[in-house]
Design a protein around this motif. Structure first.
Motif, PDB file in Angstrom:
ATOM      1  N   SER A   1      18.324   4.039   7.640  1.00 13.48           N
ATOM      2  CA  SER A   1      19.787   4.037   7.723  1.00 13.48           C
ATOM      3  C   SER A   1      20.437   5.176   6.953  1.00 13.48           C
ATOM      4  O   SER A   1      21.625   5.453   7.144  1.00 13.48           O
ATOM      5  N   ILE A   2      19.664   5.859   6.089  1.00 13.13           N
ATOM      6  CA  ILE A   2      20.227   6.874   5.208  1.00 13.13           C
ATOM      7  C   ILE A   2      19.731   8.261   5.621  1.00 13.13           C
ATOM      8  O   ILE A   2      18.536   8.478   5.793  1.00 13.13           O
ATOM      9  N   ASP A   3      20.660   9.202   5.758  1.00 14.98           N
ATOM     10  CA  ASP A   3      20.295  10.584   6.087  1.00 14.98           C
ATOM     11  C   ASP A   3      19.956  11.389   4.839  1.00 14.98           C
ATOM     12  O   ASP A   3      19.042  12.214   4.858  1.00 14.98           O
ATOM     13  N   THR A   4      20.710  11.176   3.773  1.00  9.78           N
ATOM     14  CA  THR A   4      20.461  11.881   2.506  1.00  9.78           C
ATOM     15  C   THR A   4      20.653  10.918   1.350  1.00  9.78           C
ATOM     16  O   THR A   4      21.683  10.229   1.284  1.00  9.78           O
ATOM     17  N   LEU A   5      19.678  10.868   0.443  1.00  9.58           N
ATOM     18  CA  LEU A   5      19.799  10.082  -0.771  1.00  9.58           C
ATOM     19  C   LEU A   5      19.846  11.034  -1.951  1.00  9.58           C
ATOM     20  O   LEU A   5      18.988  11.905  -2.092  1.00  9.58           O
ATOM     21  N   GLN A   6      20.866  10.888  -2.793  1.00 11.39           N
ATOM     22  CA  GLN A   6      21.097  11.799  -3.915  1.00 11.39           C
ATOM     23  C   GLN A   6      20.903  11.083  -5.247  1.00 11.39           C
ATOM     24  O   GLN A   6      21.406   9.982  -5.450  1.00 11.39           O
TER      25      GLN A   6
ATOM     26  N   ASP B   1      12.902  12.666   8.660  1.00 15.12           N
ATOM     27  CA  ASP B   1      13.558  13.956   8.369  1.00 15.12           C
ATOM     28  C   ASP B   1      14.750  13.805   7.432  1.00 15.12           C
ATOM     29  O   ASP B   1      15.443  14.790   7.156  1.00 15.12           O
ATOM     30  N   GLY B   2      14.997  12.586   6.934  1.00  9.10           N
ATOM     31  CA  GLY B   2      16.035  12.405   5.924  1.00  9.10           C
ATOM     32  C   GLY B   2      15.626  13.038   4.610  1.00  9.10           C
ATOM     33  O   GLY B   2      14.433  13.241   4.331  1.00  9.10           O
ATOM     34  N   LEU B   3      16.610  13.343   3.758  1.00  6.11           N
ATOM     35  CA  LEU B   3      16.371  14.106   2.535  1.00  6.11           C
ATOM     36  C   LEU B   3      16.585  13.260   1.281  1.00  6.11           C
ATOM     37  O   LEU B   3      17.522  12.470   1.200  1.00  6.11           O
ATOM     38  N   PHE B   4      15.696  13.463   0.305  1.00  5.00           N
ATOM     39  CA  PHE B   4      15.851  12.907  -1.035  1.00  5.00           C
ATOM     40  C   PHE B   4      16.114  14.085  -1.965  1.00  5.00           C
ATOM     41  O   PHE B   4      15.229  14.892  -2.225  1.00  5.00           O
ATOM     42  N   HIS B   5      17.358  14.188  -2.449  1.00  2.81           N
ATOM     43  CA  HIS B   5      17.794  15.321  -3.260  1.00  2.81           C
ATOM     44  C   HIS B   5      17.974  14.871  -4.707  1.00  2.81           C
ATOM     45  O   HIS B   5      18.776  13.981  -4.998  1.00  2.81           O
ATOM     46  N   MET B   6      17.217  15.474  -5.608  1.00  3.48           N
ATOM     47  CA  MET B   6      17.283  15.175  -7.037  1.00  3.48           C
ATOM     48  C   MET B   6      17.732  16.408  -7.806  1.00  3.48           C
ATOM     49  O   MET B   6      17.474  17.539  -7.381  1.00  3.48           O
ATOM     50  N   ALA B   7      18.385  16.185  -8.929  1.00  5.66           N
ATOM     51  CA  ALA B   7      18.752  17.287  -9.817  1.00  5.66           C
ATOM     52  C   ALA B   7      18.690  16.798 -11.256  1.00  5.66           C
ATOM     53  O   ALA B   7      19.051  15.653 -11.550  1.00  5.66           O
ATOM     54  N   THR B   8      18.218  17.666 -12.145  1.00  2.57           N
ATOM     55  CA  THR B   8      18.139  17.332 -13.560  1.00  2.57           C
ATOM     56  C   THR B   8      18.290  18.597 -14.395  1.00  2.57           C
ATOM     57  O   THR B   8      17.972  19.692 -13.939  1.00  2.57           O
ATOM     58  N   ASP B   9      18.794  18.416 -15.604  1.00 10.62           N
ATOM     59  CA  ASP B   9      18.889  19.550 -16.520  1.00 10.62           C
ATOM     60  C   ASP B   9      17.827  19.447 -17.621  1.00 10.62           C
ATOM     61  O   ASP B   9      17.914  20.157 -18.631  1.00 10.62           O
ATOM     62  N   TRP B  10      16.836  18.602 -17.413  1.00 15.12           N
ATOM     63  CA  TRP B  10      15.704  18.483 -18.334  1.00 15.12           C
ATOM     64  C   TRP B  10      14.460  19.011 -17.624  1.00 15.12           C
ATOM     65  O   TRP B  10      14.006  18.403 -16.645  1.00 15.12           O
ATOM     66  N   GLN B  11      13.899  20.123 -18.104  1.00 12.11           N
ATOM     67  CA  GLN B  11      12.761  20.729 -17.425  1.00 12.11           C
ATOM     68  C   GLN B  11      11.580  19.768 -17.344  1.00 12.11           C
ATOM     69  O   GLN B  11      10.894  19.698 -16.313  1.00 12.11           O
ATOM     70  N   ASN B  12      11.338  19.017 -18.414  1.00 10.89           N
ATOM     71  CA  ASN B  12      10.213  18.084 -18.399  1.00 10.89           C
ATOM     72  C   ASN B  12      10.380  17.026 -17.321  1.00 10.89           C
ATOM     73  O   ASN B  12       9.414  16.622 -16.672  1.00 10.89           O
ATOM     74  N   TYR B  13      11.627  16.578 -17.129  1.00  6.35           N
ATOM     75  CA  TYR B  13      11.873  15.582 -16.083  1.00  6.35           C
ATOM     76  C   TYR B  13      11.742  16.226 -14.701  1.00  6.35           C
ATOM     77  O   TYR B  13      11.240  15.606 -13.759  1.00  6.35           O
ATOM     78  N   ALA B  14      12.185  17.472 -14.580  1.00  5.63           N
ATOM     79  CA  ALA B  14      12.012  18.181 -13.309  1.00  5.63           C
ATOM     80  C   ALA B  14      10.535  18.266 -12.951  1.00  5.63           C
ATOM     81  O   ALA B  14      10.134  18.035 -11.789  1.00  5.63           O
ATOM     82  N   GLU B  15       9.710  18.573 -13.930  1.00  9.32           N
ATOM     83  CA  GLU B  15       8.266  18.656 -13.696  1.00  9.32           C
ATOM     84  C   GLU B  15       7.701  17.286 -13.335  1.00  9.32           C
ATOM     85  O   GLU B  15       6.814  17.171 -12.471  1.00  9.32           O
ATOM     86  N   HIS B  16       8.215  16.240 -13.982  1.00 13.71           N
ATOM     87  CA  HIS B  16       7.793  14.871 -13.670  1.00 13.71           C
ATOM     88  C   HIS B  16       8.182  14.513 -12.235  1.00 13.71           C
ATOM     89  O   HIS B  16       7.369  13.963 -11.472  1.00 13.71           O
TER      90      HIS B  16
ATOM     91  N   PHE C   1      13.231  16.808  -1.054  1.00 13.68           N
ATOM     92  CA  PHE C   1      12.058  16.409  -0.280  1.00 13.68           C
ATOM     93  C   PHE C   1      12.498  15.730   1.007  1.00 13.68           C
ATOM     94  O   PHE C   1      13.492  14.984   1.026  1.00 13.68           O
ATOM     95  N   LYS C   2      11.769  15.972   2.077  1.00 14.06           N
ATOM     96  CA  LYS C   2      12.083  15.418   3.393  1.00 14.06           C
ATOM     97  C   LYS C   2      11.089  14.311   3.739  1.00 14.06           C
ATOM     98  O   LYS C   2       9.892  14.451   3.507  1.00 14.06           O
TER      99      LYS C   2
END
Length: 238
Positions: free
Chosen positions: A133-138, A171-186, A234-235
């Motif tokens: 049901s979801i096209d993009t999850l943020q 083909d829906g998208l999971f979009h994440m953002a973080t300002d913590w590099q360690n969390y980005a790597e996780h 990620f798609k």
């Protein structure tokens, strides 16, 4: 967006039940927020019921659906909804002052393509959002739980990703953002190993901030101080 009001996960990927005292720590509602919750919630608010939603009926139309977990005070969510009137937006946030602020901003901007939950996102996803049901999850700037012993509480865990996967369209998208590099790597490590997802990055890691994600005041301040921000998209492939 918010750092402190998104679901916490155990190492096994299960929702950590919040103690009820968090309500008393959330701060007082301003008169404007209280007015918005009283007057606008019946229009844009969705009560948690545990019953599957008919999203077309909820919005009165068929349209691509963008869902954001933990929108904080809602400024960027309203900006996104205003910039893309052809899409339906859903925001989930447990912080009532943030929900009130978002409702007020939506009213001021004349936004009508937005609906809000004031409830735990995991329960909403599991019990109220139909499959595909979801096209993009943020998920923008979730709590990084930066101490090593708290990493297991981060929401981006394998079990969480596999729980949300069926709710995304193919083909829906999971979009994440973080300002913590360690969390980005996780996040990158979890998502690279997640079945049914493919990284949209040309380099196999992070993507430039999409134009669809507005810069927040917090982020602008971070840029001035030389802080990095990492976006991952990620798609769903199957």
């Amino acid at each position: 967006m918010t750092d402190s009001n998104q679901p916490e996960m155990t190492e096994a990927g299960q929702l950590m039940r919040r103690i009820r005292s968090f309500v008393r720590r959330e701060g007082r509602l301003t008169k404007g927020q209280e007015r918005a919750l009283t007057q606008l919630w019946p229009v844009m608010g969705v009560e948690f019921s545990g019953d599957m939603l008919d999203l077309a009926a909820l919005f009165g139309r068929e349209a691509p659906v963008v869902l954001e977990i933990g929108f904080g005070m809602g400024a960027s969510l309203v900006e996104m909804a205003q910039a893309a009137p052809e899409k339906n937006f859903i925001g989930i946030e447990v912080h009532r002052p943030g929900v009130g602020a978002c409702l007020s901003a939506a009213e001021e901007a004349g936004v009508t393509n937005l609906r809000l939950f004031c409830h735990d996102a995991v329960e909403v996803l599991e019990q109220m959002l139909p499959e595909q049901s979801i096209d993009t999850l943020q998920l923008f700037f979730p709590d990084p739980w930066h101490k090593s012993r708290h990493h297991k509480r981060r929401i981006v865990q394998p079990a969480f990703v596999q729980m949300l996967r069926p709710r995304l369209k193919i083909d829906g998208l999971f979009h994440m953002a973080t300002d913590w590099q360690n969390y980005a790597e996780h996040m990158l490590e979890v998502m690279q190993a997640a079945p049914g997802f493919a990284n949209t990055s040309d380099f196999g890691d992070y993507v430039p901030r999409p134009d669809s994600r507005p810069l927040t005041k917090f982020e602008r301040r971070g840029h001035r101080l030389g802080h990095g921000v990492w976006d991952l998209v990620f798609k769903r492939t199957n």
